[in-house]
Design an enzyme around this catalytic site. Sequence first.
Site, PDB file in Angstrom:
ATOM      1  NE  ARG A   2     -15.579  31.568  24.538  1.00  0.00           N
ATOM      2  CZ  ARG A   2     -14.475  31.247  25.217  1.00  0.00           C
ATOM      3  NH1 ARG A   2     -13.304  31.296  24.636  1.00  0.00           N
ATOM      4  NH2 ARG A   2     -14.559  30.877  26.459  1.00  0.00           N
TER       5      ARG A   2
ATOM      6  NE  ARG B 231     -21.381  33.327  28.442  1.00  0.00           N
ATOM      7  CZ  ARG B 231     -20.715  32.286  28.916  1.00  0.00           C
ATOM      8  NH1 ARG B 231     -20.908  31.875  30.124  1.00  0.00           N
ATOM      9  NH2 ARG B 231     -19.847  31.653  28.158  1.00  0.00           N
TER      10      ARG B 231
ATOM     11  NE  ARG C 288      -9.694  30.061  28.815  1.00  0.00           N
ATOM     12  CZ  ARG C 288     -10.799  30.589  29.312  1.00  0.00           C
ATOM     13  NH1 ARG C 288     -10.871  30.951  30.565  1.00  0.00           N
ATOM     14  NH2 ARG C 288     -11.847  30.748  28.530  1.00  0.00           N
TER      15      ARG C 288
ATOM     16  NE  ARG D  54     -12.826  26.626  26.994  1.00  0.00           N
ATOM     17  CZ  ARG D  54     -13.527  27.402  27.820  1.00  0.00           C
ATOM     18  NH1 ARG D  54     -13.265  27.396  29.121  1.00  0.00           N
ATOM     19  NH2 ARG D  54     -14.487  28.183  27.370  1.00  0.00           N
TER      20      ARG D  54
ATOM     21  CE  LYS E 129     -17.268  33.772  33.746  1.00  0.00           C
ATOM     22  NZ  LYS E 129     -16.494  34.217  32.611  1.00  0.00           N
TER      23      LYS E 129
HETATM   24  P1  AMP Z   1     -17.594  29.263  29.173  1.00  0.00           P
HETATM   25  O1  AMP Z   1     -16.819  28.065  29.598  1.00  0.00           O
HETATM   26  O2  AMP Z   1     -18.388  29.890  30.307  1.00  0.00           O
HETATM   27  O3  AMP Z   1     -16.778  30.266  28.417  1.00  0.00           O
HETATM   28  O4  AMP Z   1     -18.721  28.740  28.152  1.00  0.00           O
HETATM   29  C1  AMP Z   1     -18.367  28.034  26.988  1.00  0.00           C
HETATM   30  C2  AMP Z   1     -19.532  28.026  26.013  1.00  0.00           C
HETATM   31  O5  AMP Z   1     -20.675  27.356  26.600  1.00  0.00           O
HETATM   32  C3  AMP Z   1     -20.072  29.409  25.627  1.00  0.00           C
HETATM   33  O6  AMP Z   1     -19.300  30.032  24.620  1.00  0.00           O
HETATM   34  C4  AMP Z   1     -21.469  29.030  25.140  1.00  0.00           C
HETATM   35  O7  AMP Z   1     -21.418  28.392  23.874  1.00  0.00           O
HETATM   36  C5  AMP Z   1     -21.892  27.970  26.157  1.00  0.00           C
HETATM   37  N1  AMP Z   1     -22.544  28.605  27.330  1.00  0.00           N
HETATM   38  C6  AMP Z   1     -22.096  28.595  28.618  1.00  0.00           C
HETATM   39  N2  AMP Z   1     -22.946  29.253  29.424  1.00  0.00           N
HETATM   40  C7  AMP Z   1     -23.950  29.711  28.635  1.00  0.00           C
HETATM   41  C8  AMP Z   1     -25.136  30.479  28.877  1.00  0.00           C
HETATM   42  N3  AMP Z   1     -25.444  30.928  30.108  1.00  0.00           N
HETATM   43  N4  AMP Z   1     -25.936  30.745  27.815  1.00  0.00           N
HETATM   44  C9  AMP Z   1     -25.652  30.297  26.590  1.00  0.00           C
HETATM   45  N5  AMP Z   1     -24.549  29.582  26.272  1.00  0.00           N
HETATM   46  C10 AMP Z   1     -23.701  29.293  27.289  1.00  0.00           C
END
Ligand code: AMP
Length: 213
Positions: free
Chosen positions: A172, A95, A129, A161, A20
């Site tokens: 996740r 999400r 990654r 990360r 993504k």
């Molecule tokens: P990502 O980089 O998209 O994997 O997001 C990293 C973290 O940010 C996630 O594991 C959540 O803790 C938080 N996060 C990102 N987007 C959302 C969302 N739409 N709703 C809730 N938490 C989010």
Amino acid sequence: MKQLEGQHRLILIGPQGSGKGTQAELLSVYLQIPTISTGQLCRSEIAHGSELGKQIEGFVQAGELVPDEIITAMLKKRIADYDAQDGFIIDGFPRTVAQAQESESWLKPTRVIVLEINDKVAVARMTSRRACTQCRFKTTAEYVAKHGDECPRCFGKITQREDDLPDAIQTRLDMYHRVTQPVIEYYRKNDAMERFNGALSIPLVFMEIAHIL
Ligand code: AMP
């Protein structure tokens, strides 16, 4: 460069590691509109040590979802910025079905792009990654093993990360299946939804997406 015929408000949905973020960056250059990653919005609040950052740090590090009201407020504020007025690409929102329902009145996607990969590919990609803490340059564990952890773009430090560590990866992915996959069902009624095989190479996936825009 593609000329805008209308406004693009794209939403990218897919499990962690489906590409993504990478596709969002390519589409951003192609369409000349910003990518808005809710995960990145969270990480930068945390990095700046803001009040909001302190509030959400625990959730993000554990790989848990940040409460809906907080994420929604952050995203609404970001899409109101000047640079997002000609369109945007959203990576990481909605999400949950609740987020999709709540955002229906203010986030009307022109396309919902779903990237599909199986869990094996997702875990392998997340485990490998790495990214620069400074400029977000993306690379892999294999690159770091070979060339060291200095970023070839800005000389910053390449790290993993915290939420890409094994426990958080599993949390996740489980979360994705339980709460995010139903969002795809929610958007299925919407003609704007298109599905792609995220296991293909980066340029191939990009070409397939660009083709339908
Ligand atoms: P990502 O980089 O998209 O994997 O997001 C990293 C973290 O940010 C996630 O594991 C959540 O803790 C938080 N996060 C990102 N987007 C959302 C969302 N739409 N709703 C809730 N938490 C989010």
